[in-house]
Design a protein around this motif. Structure first.
Motif, PDB file in Angstrom:
ATOM      1  N   ARG A  42       2.862   4.180  -4.593  1.00  0.00           N
ATOM      2  CA  ARG A  42       2.303   3.623  -3.966  1.00  0.00           C
ATOM      3  C   ARG A  42       2.974   2.029  -5.149  1.00  0.00           C
ATOM      4  O   ARG A  42       2.841   1.410  -6.044  1.00  0.00           O
ATOM      5  CB  ARG A  42       1.424   4.333  -5.782  1.00  0.00           C
ATOM      6  N   THR A  43       4.524   1.997  -4.780  1.00  0.00           N
ATOM      7  CA  THR A  43       4.849   0.219  -5.397  1.00  0.00           C
ATOM      8  C   THR A  43       4.776  -0.209  -4.240  1.00  0.00           C
ATOM      9  O   THR A  43       5.947   0.451  -2.740  1.00  0.00           O
ATOM     10  CB  THR A  43       5.883   1.143  -6.029  1.00  0.00           C
ATOM     11  N   LEU A  44       5.146  -1.514  -3.738  1.00  0.00           N
ATOM     12  CA  LEU A  44       5.677  -2.476  -3.251  1.00  0.00           C
ATOM     13  C   LEU A  44       6.802  -3.062  -3.720  1.00  0.00           C
ATOM     14  O   LEU A  44       7.010  -3.613  -4.342  1.00  0.00           O
ATOM     15  CB  LEU A  44       4.446  -3.814  -2.421  1.00  0.00           C
ATOM     16  N   PRO A  45       8.251  -3.009  -2.923  1.00  0.00           N
ATOM     17  CA  PRO A  45       9.537  -4.006  -3.294  1.00  0.00           C
ATOM     18  C   PRO A  45       9.285  -5.003  -3.022  1.00  0.00           C
ATOM     19  O   PRO A  45       8.824  -5.506  -2.576  1.00  0.00           O
ATOM     20  CB  PRO A  45      10.267  -2.637  -3.036  1.00  0.00           C
ATOM     21  N   PRO A  46      10.602  -5.712  -4.441  1.00  0.00           N
ATOM     22  CA  PRO A  46      10.792  -7.012  -3.717  1.00  0.00           C
ATOM     23  C   PRO A  46      10.970  -7.561  -2.858  1.00  0.00           C
ATOM     24  O   PRO A  46      12.365  -6.690  -1.926  1.00  0.00           O
ATOM     25  CB  PRO A  46      10.963  -7.480  -5.201  1.00  0.00           C
ATOM     26  N   ASN A  47      10.420  -8.426  -2.739  1.00  0.00           N
ATOM     27  CA  ASN A  47      11.022  -8.996  -0.776  1.00  0.00           C
ATOM     28  C   ASN A  47      12.287  -9.894  -1.251  1.00  0.00           C
ATOM     29  O   ASN A  47      12.439 -10.416  -2.649  1.00  0.00           O
ATOM     30  CB  ASN A  47      10.192 -10.281  -0.287  1.00  0.00           C
ATOM     31  N   VAL A  48      13.639  -9.893  -0.142  1.00  0.00           N
ATOM     32  CA  VAL A  48      14.710 -10.939  -0.493  1.00  0.00           C
ATOM     33  C   VAL A  48      13.833 -12.030  -0.247  1.00  0.00           C
ATOM     34  O   VAL A  48      13.604 -12.367   0.662  1.00  0.00           O
ATOM     35  CB  VAL A  48      15.441  -9.906   0.946  1.00  0.00           C
ATOM     36  N   ASN A  60      -2.359  -2.020  -3.771  1.00  0.00           N
ATOM     37  CA  ASN A  60      -4.273  -2.052  -4.236  1.00  0.00           C
ATOM     38  C   ASN A  60      -3.960  -1.720  -2.310  1.00  0.00           C
ATOM     39  O   ASN A  60      -3.559  -1.834  -1.543  1.00  0.00           O
ATOM     40  CB  ASN A  60      -4.359  -3.362  -3.984  1.00  0.00           C
ATOM     41  N   GLY A  61      -5.108  -1.260  -1.731  1.00  0.00           N
ATOM     42  CA  GLY A  61      -5.674  -0.505  -1.166  1.00  0.00           C
ATOM     43  C   GLY A  61      -4.853   0.939  -0.607  1.00  0.00           C
ATOM     44  O   GLY A  61      -3.402   1.066  -0.849  1.00  0.00           O
ATOM     45  N   GLY A  62      -5.153   1.214   0.407  1.00  0.00           N
ATOM     46  CA  GLY A  62      -5.120   2.770   0.931  1.00  0.00           C
ATOM     47  C   GLY A  62      -4.180   2.756   1.824  1.00  0.00           C
ATOM     48  O   GLY A  62      -3.844   3.769   2.473  1.00  0.00           O
ATOM     49  N   TYR A  63      -4.134   1.338   2.344  1.00  0.00           N
ATOM     50  CA  TYR A  63      -3.838   1.220   4.161  1.00  0.00           C
ATOM     51  C   TYR A  63      -2.558   0.566   4.093  1.00  0.00           C
ATOM     52  O   TYR A  63      -2.158  -0.160   3.583  1.00  0.00           O
ATOM     53  CB  TYR A  63      -4.753   1.242   4.803  1.00  0.00           C
ATOM     54  N   ALA A  97      -4.310 -12.972   3.174  1.00  0.00           N
ATOM     55  CA  ALA A  97      -4.331 -11.511   3.577  1.00  0.00           C
ATOM     56  C   ALA A  97      -3.608 -10.394   2.960  1.00  0.00           C
ATOM     57  O   ALA A  97      -2.588 -11.732   1.378  1.00  0.00           O
ATOM     58  CB  ALA A  97      -3.087 -11.965   5.240  1.00  0.00           C
ATOM     59  N   PRO A  98      -2.881  -9.456   3.173  1.00  0.00           N
ATOM     60  CA  PRO A  98      -2.479  -8.779   1.601  1.00  0.00           C
ATOM     61  C   PRO A  98      -0.778  -8.900   1.852  1.00  0.00           C
ATOM     62  O   PRO A  98      -0.515  -9.581   3.251  1.00  0.00           O
ATOM     63  CB  PRO A  98      -2.955  -7.549   2.167  1.00  0.00           C
ATOM     64  N   PRO A  99      -0.407  -8.541   1.240  1.00  0.00           N
ATOM     65  CA  PRO A  99       1.449  -8.714   1.061  1.00  0.00           C
ATOM     66  C   PRO A  99       1.721  -8.061   1.902  1.00  0.00           C
ATOM     67  O   PRO A  99       2.096  -7.325   2.348  1.00  0.00           O
ATOM     68  CB  PRO A  99       1.278  -8.201  -1.104  1.00  0.00           C
ATOM     69  N   LEU A 100       2.907  -9.086   2.218  1.00  0.00           N
ATOM     70  CA  LEU A 100       4.572  -8.814   3.482  1.00  0.00           C
ATOM     71  C   LEU A 100       5.432  -8.060   2.558  1.00  0.00           C
ATOM     72  O   LEU A 100       5.539  -8.408   1.527  1.00  0.00           O
ATOM     73  CB  LEU A 100       4.235  -9.419   4.298  1.00  0.00           C
ATOM     74  N   TYR A 101       5.713  -7.052   3.691  1.00  0.00           N
ATOM     75  CA  TYR A 101       7.183  -6.749   2.740  1.00  0.00           C
ATOM     76  C   TYR A 101       8.196  -6.679   4.220  1.00  0.00           C
ATOM     77  O   TYR A 101       7.997  -6.006   4.935  1.00  0.00           O
ATOM     78  CB  TYR A 101       7.149  -5.271   2.285  1.00  0.00           C
TER      79      TYR A 101
END
Length: 392
Positions: free
Chosen positions: A341-347, A368-371, A309-313
């Motif tokens: 276009r950035t996924l921040p770090p998770n707590v 990665n990915g447009g959705y 699965a894609p990463p979770l935030y």
């Protein structure tokens, strides 16, 4: 069918005032203190992530004879920022008859009720319905299209965003101010304490030793606009577009999700089907930190999106569970992540629950990915999933 764009955003949150403070706070991966400084909060765990005191707007005390409390003032401030951000703050920037409002809240201006009953603020506390949170926004913006306050618990603002998109696609509106607002509620916090659903430390979604949720307060408002209207007024493509939504109801239990997750899966698949072909680059889960919710959502995500699965935030690990505003805050996070276009770090939340096999990256990474997929679930089994896509 014309695209529905996110052309403006506004927020007040435990991270501070403004969408800029919200985005910067997402990158700190640090939560604010959660103990409530309320001498009347006689409960085991008086914890909630609050908007910083200096950032709480004064705002008008009344609108058309109706009192306005903290939740309404949050909503007004966030809507004003969103209007400025979208270039819609000046008179004549849009036909007011084609501007609508869909703002959600679970508790409304709850401190007005509580002051009325406790007598702690004689002459100021009184009963107030939930709908002024939306009507005050519409009145102060001069929006003369449909005005509604959705209030089906913690999925409310996700529903409001979907309703807003429907208003645009059906031709009822060109612009909709959509989102949610929630303020500290002594009653709500006491109820969750009685349910044993408050984590005594902090909000730790998907963690092995999680013990419940921790609430947060604030408001998030997004300007949804038809692409044709945005082009006609010379606006850019905005932050993102709302590409798909799916609703469902478990019809199972007043407070617990249906353990099999069938209707959660249905809503998720419907949102993805409506969005069409495209790769999901991330998920902003509902993930409250409660035992069953996190397990059911994890299983559904794995079933629908695959083992890889894609990463979770996990936004609630940062600002807590904002109740009726939770879906709007998740949508705001998704729009900003797609825009940058950035996924921040998770707590960091500690060791992961082996029953929650979902990836929670600890470092900031390119998308990665447009959705981006957003989930919001609520008491009464009300589920909604939203798919946001890159602006075009």
């Amino acid at each position: 069918m014309d695209d529905v764009l996110v052309t403006g955003v506004g927020a007040l949150s435990p991270l501070g005032t403004g969408a800029g403070a919200f985005w910067r706070g997402m990158h700190t991966a640090r939560t604010a203190p959660s103990r409530v400084p309320d001498p009347l909060a006689h409960m085991d765990h008086p914890r909630m992530y609050l908007v910083p005191g200096a950032d709480v707007p004064e705002g008008p005390a009344e609108w058309e004879g109706l009192p306005l409390g903290r939740g309404s003032r949050f909503a007004i401030e966030a809507a004003r920022e969103a209007a400025r951000d979208a270039g819609l703050a000046e008179p004549g920037s849009a036909d007011p008859r084609r501007v609508a409002v869909a703002i959600s809240s679970g508790m409304g201006d709850t401190e007005l009720h509580e002051a009325w009953w406790t007598g702690e603020a004689p002459g100021t506390g009184r009963w107030a319905p939930v709908f002024p949170v939306a009507s005050a926004v519409g009145g102060l913006l001069g929006a003369r299209g449909p005005n509604m306050c959705v209030s089906n618990a913690c999925s409310a603002s996700g529903y409001a965003l979907s309703v807003a998109a429907d208003l645009i696609r059906s031709g009822e509106a060109d612009v909709v101010f959509a989102g949610g607002a929630e303020a500290y509620s002594r009653v709500a916090l006491a109820c969750f304490n009685r349910l044993g659903a408050i984590d005594p430390e902090r909000c730790r979604p998907f963690a092995a030793d999680r013990r419940g949720t921790v609430f947060g307060e604030g408001a998030a408002v997004l300007v949804l606009e038809s692409a044709a209207h945005a082009r006609a007024r010379g606006a850019g493509p905005g932050y993102a577009r709302l590409a798909g939504s799916g609703w469902s109801c478990d019809a199972h239990h007043a407070t617990a999700p249906e353990p099999g997750g069938g209707q959660i899966e249905r809503a998720l698949r419907e949102a993805l089907r409506e969005a069409g072909e495209g790769e999901v680059g991330f998920v902003v889960p509902h993930g409250t930190g409660t035992d069953l919710n996190d397990v059911v959502e994890s299983r559904v995500l794995t079933t629908v999106l695959g083992a890889a699965a894609p990463p979770l935030y996990s936004l609630k690990a940062l600002i807590g569970h904002t109740g009726g505003a939770a879906g709007a805050f998740a949508a705001l996070a998704a729009a900003l992540m797609l825009h940058h276009r950035t996924l921040p770090p998770n707590v960091p939340v500690g060791a992961a629950d082996p029953e929650c096999a979902v990836p929670l990256p600890s470092d900031s990474t390119p998308l990665n990915g447009g959705y981006g997929l957003v989930n919001a679930y609520a008491f009464g089994g009300n589920n909604i999933s939203l798919v946001f896509a890159e602006a075009r």
